[in-house]
Design a protein around this motif. Structure first.
Motif, PDB file in Angstrom:
ATOM      1  N   PRO A  97       6.619  23.326  51.250  1.00  0.00           N
ATOM      2  CA  PRO A  97       6.550  22.442  49.684  1.00  0.00           C
ATOM      3  C   PRO A  97       7.290  22.431  48.887  1.00  0.00           C
ATOM      4  O   PRO A  97       7.788  21.137  48.698  1.00  0.00           O
ATOM      5  CB  PRO A  97       5.109  21.987  49.758  1.00  0.00           C
ATOM      6  N   LEU A  98       8.205  23.984  49.079  1.00  0.00           N
ATOM      7  CA  LEU A  98       9.405  24.213  47.822  1.00  0.00           C
ATOM      8  C   LEU A  98      10.051  23.021  48.322  1.00  0.00           C
ATOM      9  O   LEU A  98      10.957  22.107  47.442  1.00  0.00           O
ATOM     10  CB  LEU A  98       9.630  25.137  47.873  1.00  0.00           C
ATOM     11  N   VAL A  99      11.147  22.721  49.686  1.00  0.00           N
ATOM     12  CA  VAL A  99      11.873  22.267  50.427  1.00  0.00           C
ATOM     13  C   VAL A  99      11.309  20.291  50.517  1.00  0.00           C
ATOM     14  O   VAL A  99      12.510  20.225  51.223  1.00  0.00           O
ATOM     15  CB  VAL A  99      12.769  22.891  51.080  1.00  0.00           C
ATOM     16  N   LEU A 100      10.243  20.353  51.718  1.00  0.00           N
ATOM     17  CA  LEU A 100      10.056  19.221  51.694  1.00  0.00           C
ATOM     18  C   LEU A 100      10.296  18.332  50.411  1.00  0.00           C
ATOM     19  O   LEU A 100      10.032  17.978  49.415  1.00  0.00           O
ATOM     20  CB  LEU A 100       8.339  19.722  52.384  1.00  0.00           C
ATOM     21  N   PHE A 144      -0.468  20.269  46.472  1.00  0.00           N
ATOM     22  CA  PHE A 144      -0.117  20.878  47.410  1.00  0.00           C
ATOM     23  C   PHE A 144       1.430  20.591  47.122  1.00  0.00           C
ATOM     24  O   PHE A 144       2.056  21.641  47.662  1.00  0.00           O
ATOM     25  CB  PHE A 144      -0.063  19.032  48.422  1.00  0.00           C
ATOM     26  N   VAL A 145       2.011  19.971  46.344  1.00  0.00           N
ATOM     27  CA  VAL A 145       3.413  20.687  46.221  1.00  0.00           C
ATOM     28  C   VAL A 145       4.269  21.586  45.146  1.00  0.00           C
ATOM     29  O   VAL A 145       4.305  22.119  44.921  1.00  0.00           O
ATOM     30  CB  VAL A 145       4.196  19.316  45.449  1.00  0.00           C
ATOM     31  N   ALA A 146       2.418  21.801  44.226  1.00  0.00           N
ATOM     32  CA  ALA A 146       2.684  22.579  43.395  1.00  0.00           C
ATOM     33  C   ALA A 146       2.252  23.938  43.850  1.00  0.00           C
ATOM     34  O   ALA A 146       2.645  24.617  43.249  1.00  0.00           O
ATOM     35  CB  ALA A 146       2.580  22.576  42.045  1.00  0.00           C
ATOM     36  N   TRP A 200       1.413  23.926  36.765  1.00  0.00           N
ATOM     37  CA  TRP A 200       1.306  23.073  35.965  1.00  0.00           C
ATOM     38  C   TRP A 200       2.092  22.191  35.892  1.00  0.00           C
ATOM     39  O   TRP A 200       2.008  20.711  35.391  1.00  0.00           O
ATOM     40  CB  TRP A 200       0.729  23.239  34.493  1.00  0.00           C
ATOM     41  N   ALA A 201       3.666  22.528  35.196  1.00  0.00           N
ATOM     42  CA  ALA A 201       4.812  21.076  34.904  1.00  0.00           C
ATOM     43  C   ALA A 201       4.960  20.662  36.171  1.00  0.00           C
ATOM     44  O   ALA A 201       5.439  19.649  35.999  1.00  0.00           O
ATOM     45  CB  ALA A 201       5.311  22.593  34.510  1.00  0.00           C
ATOM     46  N   ARG A 202       5.174  21.737  37.195  1.00  0.00           N
ATOM     47  CA  ARG A 202       5.209  21.100  38.424  1.00  0.00           C
ATOM     48  C   ARG A 202       4.565  19.341  39.281  1.00  0.00           C
ATOM     49  O   ARG A 202       4.602  18.454  39.570  1.00  0.00           O
ATOM     50  CB  ARG A 202       5.132  22.291  39.976  1.00  0.00           C
ATOM     51  N   ALA A 203       3.076  19.961  38.963  1.00  0.00           N
ATOM     52  CA  ALA A 203       2.065  19.225  39.120  1.00  0.00           C
ATOM     53  C   ALA A 203       2.296  17.481  38.453  1.00  0.00           C
ATOM     54  O   ALA A 203       1.830  16.792  38.393  1.00  0.00           O
ATOM     55  CB  ALA A 203       0.913  19.199  38.888  1.00  0.00           C
ATOM     56  N   LEU A 204       2.014  18.379  36.872  1.00  0.00           N
ATOM     57  CA  LEU A 204       2.814  17.128  35.540  1.00  0.00           C
ATOM     58  C   LEU A 204       4.216  16.227  35.849  1.00  0.00           C
ATOM     59  O   LEU A 204       3.671  14.838  36.302  1.00  0.00           O
ATOM     60  CB  LEU A 204       3.246  17.361  34.709  1.00  0.00           C
TER      61      LEU A 204
END
Length: 265
Positions: A97-100, A144-146, A200-204
């Motif tokens: 998910p880091l590169v998807l 999923f992405v975080a 948390w920052a990525r999810a936000l």
């Protein structure tokens, strides 16, 4: 010329592109600050749409982070402490998910948790639970992405922790779970905290997977990034205000984690 002076000289061939790279990254932020409606900013921050999107973003990002901690910390421990066939493949899948592209992640979530998905059809038929286009779907997309950010940070902390403390606990009769809870977790608590903050920052700031899997419904699935996207077409000033909030949060996160970056003082 002294050795220290030679070491401080910066080649022009590197200084020029470095300056251009810095300008490329900073100028868009300067443009955002320059166009911000500072005179009407307090009033705009209290508008119902802004407050609703902000509240929903904070709630869903926090819920997604808690889910990531509950699932990601044990996963990181497994990758760091247990040798099993296919561990490299599992680690690669965890970091996908880091590169998807986030939109692809949203489509993948629909294929699994949609009403006709691999798991979603069973949830719908058995429990009457539908995840797409709900607030729970926002949490799922954000998690999923975080989660990879948390897993990578915690696994790194586990690999850097001294295993002798865990070995000593095992020698004294502590079981695997007791050792993990009472010895390992306290040792890697700073890494878990840093990973949780990044998570948390990525999810936000998540956008693509959220709008694909959960939609863009005000009050239910419209988080701040989605509100920015919608406001650009109808109220650009509101989009700038929401962008400023996300910018402030991002800067605060980086400032809080400044001591976690290797070699940065």
């Amino acid at each position: 010329m002294s050795r220290a002076a030679r070491r401080q000289r910066v080649p022009v061939a590197l200084l020029v592109p470095a300056g251009l790279g810095l300008a490329f990254l900073v100028l868009p932020l300067v443009g955002l600050l320059a166009r911000a409606p500072w005179t009407t900013l307090p009033g705009r921050l209290t508008e119902p749409g802004v407050l609703t999107a902000l509240r929903l973003s904070l709630v869903t990002a926090t819920a997604a982070t808690l889910l990531c901690v509950a699932l990601g910390v044990p996963l990181a421990w497994l990758l760091a402490r247990v040798r099993f066939p296919g561990r490299r493949l599992v680690r690669a899948l965890v970091t996908v998910p880091l590169v998807l592209p986030p939109v692809v992640g949203g489509v993948a979530l629909l294929m699994v948790f949609g009403r006709r998905g691999l798991v979603g059809s069973w949830l719908d038929e058995t429990f009457g639970v539908t995840l797409p286009f709900t607030t729970a779907g926002v949490v799922l997309a954000q998690a999923f992405v975080a989660m990879p950010f948390l897993v990578v940070a915690v696994e790194g902390a586990l690999r850097g922790a001294d295993p002798r403390y865990e070995e000593a606990a095992a020698t004294l009769g502590a079981g695997r779970f007791a050792t993990f809870a009472r010895v390992t977790l306290p040792l890697v608590a700073p890494g878990v905290a840093a990973g949780a903050v990044l998570c948390w920052a990525r999810a936000l700031g998540e956008f693509g997977a959220t709008i694909t899997f959960a939609g863009n419904y005000p009050g239910r699935t419209q988080t701040m990034p989605l509100a920015v996207y919608l406001a650009l077409e109808t109220d650009p000033q509101a989009a700038i205000v929401l962008s400023l909030i996300l910018l402030v949060v991002s800067v605060a996160i980086l400032a809080a984690l400044r001591d976690r970056w290797v070699g940065v003082t």
